[in-house]
Design a protein around this motif. Structure first.
Motif, short mmCIF file in Angstrom:
data_model
loop_
_atom_site.label_atom_id
_atom_site.label_comp_id
_atom_site.label_asym_id
_atom_site.label_seq_id
_atom_site.Cartn_x
_atom_site.Cartn_y
_atom_site.Cartn_z
N UNK A 215 0.90 -1.41 0.03
CA UNK A 215 -0.03 0.01 -0.04
C UNK A 215 0.85 1.17 0.06
N UNK A 216 0.56 2.27 -0.94
CA UNK A 216 1.50 3.24 -1.06
C UNK A 216 0.46 4.69 -0.79
N UNK A 217 -0.30 4.79 -1.35
CA UNK A 217 -1.15 6.32 -1.38
C UNK A 217 -2.01 6.34 -0.11
N UNK A 218 -2.58 5.25 0.29
CA UNK A 218 -3.17 5.28 1.70
C UNK A 218 -2.23 5.82 2.74
N UNK A 219 -0.93 5.26 2.74
CA UNK A 219 0.02 5.51 3.57
C UNK A 219 0.55 6.95 3.56
N UNK A 232 -0.74 16.34 1.19
CA UNK A 232 -1.62 15.25 1.97
C UNK A 232 -2.95 15.91 1.87
N UNK A 233 -3.13 17.08 1.82
CA UNK A 233 -4.55 17.91 1.62
C UNK A 233 -5.17 17.31 0.17
N UNK A 234 -4.22 17.58 -0.67
CA UNK A 234 -4.63 17.33 -2.13
C UNK A 234 -5.04 15.77 -2.38
N UNK A 235 -4.68 14.68 -1.53
CA UNK A 235 -5.08 13.57 -1.47
C UNK A 235 -6.39 13.04 -0.95
N UNK A 314 4.09 21.30 -8.18
CA UNK A 314 5.04 20.11 -8.00
C UNK A 314 4.10 18.88 -8.25
N UNK A 315 4.73 17.74 -8.61
CA UNK A 315 4.17 16.64 -9.00
C UNK A 315 3.41 15.87 -7.65
N UNK A 316 2.47 15.13 -7.78
CA UNK A 316 2.01 14.68 -6.51
C UNK A 316 1.51 13.14 -7.06
N UNK A 317 2.15 12.12 -6.65
CA UNK A 317 1.94 10.97 -7.35
C UNK A 317 0.68 10.30 -6.19
N UNK A 318 -0.23 9.58 -7.01
CA UNK A 318 -1.22 8.80 -6.20
C UNK A 318 -1.72 7.80 -7.20
N UNK A 319 -2.17 6.58 -6.53
CA UNK A 319 -3.04 5.68 -7.10
C UNK A 319 -4.54 5.77 -7.55
N UNK A 320 -5.13 5.06 -8.36
CA UNK A 320 -6.33 5.08 -8.81
C UNK A 320 -7.59 5.32 -7.63
N UNK A 321 -7.16 4.67 -6.69
CA UNK A 321 -8.44 4.66 -5.46
C UNK A 321 -8.15 5.75 -4.60
N UNK A 322 -7.48 6.87 -5.02
CA UNK A 322 -7.32 7.95 -4.02
C UNK A 322 -8.47 8.58 -3.55
N UNK A 323 -9.71 8.50 -4.61
CA UNK A 323 -10.95 9.09 -3.99
C UNK A 323 -11.41 8.54 -3.13
N UNK A 324 -11.18 7.31 -2.54
CA UNK A 324 -11.74 6.67 -1.37
C UNK A 324 -10.85 7.20 -0.05
N UNK A 325 -10.09 8.05 0.01
CA UNK A 325 -9.24 8.42 0.91
C UNK A 325 -9.90 9.80 1.47
#
Length: 361
Positions: A215-219, A232-235, A314-325
């Motif tokens: 797990x990456x994005x959730x952490x 973090x806020x953007x996530x 700046x770049x902000x990496x995130x996985x496809x399920x970020x909308x669940x966070x």
């Protein structure tokens, strides 16, 4: 018909007996089959890694993308002041790494995680001689075959849904079962990575044959994460991502990645292919693994708490399920919710009578 206790403490039927012996619950000797991805360049630092380790998961530090063995040793030793549990270090093989790996093996961490390069039999043997397990991350079946032949201890299988740099094109649902079948009865746990943020994703990964999740994005969206507060806020605020190559083309060519659809990215998503960060203006500065760095527009470096300048560009990496966070949580709470969410789902949804089979207990 074989029945065994699954990792969440519930019985499942029709699982191969080897799974019982390999033991998802005790994957690589850890309490839970939950792995913290080595978030770069320095986002999974000692605080986050220790928090995940103390909660029963496998935390992975991220080594610098340049040779800095003394710094790597200090990073490992600092983490050991925060936890007495085992943990690992992730290394990107596309960058200079030999001295860093030597330091990692000298420190005898539990796991050496490798990505974006060939995990050779020689390196695996070297790690095993130091008592260190080797866990490469792969994005293609061909890579998985090479890793198995090299004698690795587990394999992280990354789907295209993952955030950050993504090496393959296949989705998790198509890739994991193929690698599971490839592993067969060898004692090599398969760990699923890509778009997993809650108990539902956890159970889905198990159903595909994985024995753990990475797990990456959730952490990223945790209190202990070394991501900048704006990141973090953007996530939490944003819900969509895109697979692109806009960022970091000069430093890491041919390395596509999944990012948040920030307003900046939306404006520049069609950046001409001949453009890259090399001739762009400096938009900020950051201290990364103890080194002062300039951040140019379109650089592939995410902001950490030391970063100053135009953070939102700046770049902000995130996985496809970020909308669940929906909130920033302590890392231990993320581990707890992943386990309890999966446990509840199995109990409520799958502990029912299946025609032609005995009831699941």
């Amino acid at each position: 018909m074989h029945t065994h206790i699954c990792p969440l403490g519930l019985s499942l039927q029709d699982q191969p007996r080897e799974r019982e012996m390999g033991g998802w619950r005790g994957i690589l000797g850890f309490e839970y089959g939950i792995v913290l991805a080595p978030l770069g360049p320095d986002i999974s630092g000692p605080e986050l890694v220790a928090a995940v380790a103390n909660a029963g998961g496998l935390g992975l530090l991220r080594a610098p993308d340049w040779e800095s063995p003394d710094y790597v040793r200090d990073l490992i030793r600092k983490t050991r002041t925060l936890t007495d549990k085992p943990f690992g270090v992730g290394v990107v093989l596309a960058f200079p790494h030999k001295e860093n790996i030597k330091a990692i093996l000298d420190e005898k961490v539990a796991v050496l995680q490798l990505y974006w390069g060939e995990c050779t039999e020689e390196l695996v043997l070297q790690a095993h001689q130091a008592g260190v397990k080797v866990v490469p991350q792969v994005g293609r079946v061909e890579e998985a075959k090479k890793a198995i032949d090299a004698g690795v201890d587990a394999i992280i299988v990354q789907g295209r849904e993952a955030g950050g740099h993504v090496i393959g094109q296949d989705s998790l649902f198509s890739l994991v079962p193929r690698v599971v079948d490839l592993v067969g009865d060898r004692n090599i746990p398969v760990i699923a990575a890509g778009g997993i943020v809650d108990g539902r994703g956890y159970v889905a990964a198990l159903s595909l044959g994985a024995q753990g999740i990475c797990v990456g994005t959730r952490f990223l969206a945790t209190e202990e994460s070394y991501a900048h507060p704006t990141y973090k806020r953007k996530l939490v605020e944003l819900e969509n991502t895109e697979y692109t190559d806009v960022f970091g083309r000069a430093r890491w060519p041919g390395a596509p990645h999944r990012v948040l659809k920030t307003p900046f990215f939306q404006d520049w998503r069609n950046l001409p292919s001949h453009e890259n960060e090399a001739n762009q203006p400096v938009i900020g500065r950051s201290t990364i693994h103890g080194m002062e760095k300039e951040i140019r527009r379109f650089a592939g470096t995410v902001p950490n708490p030391t970063t100053t300048g135009d953070i939102e560009s700046m770049v902000m990496y995130a996985g496809q399920s970020v909308g669940l966070i929906k909130e920033i949580l302590p890392a231990a709470e993320v581990v707890k919710r992943l386990v309890e969410g999966a446990q509840l789902l199995i109990h409520q949804r799958f502990n029912s009578e299946i025609p032609g089979r005995s009831k699941l207990v």
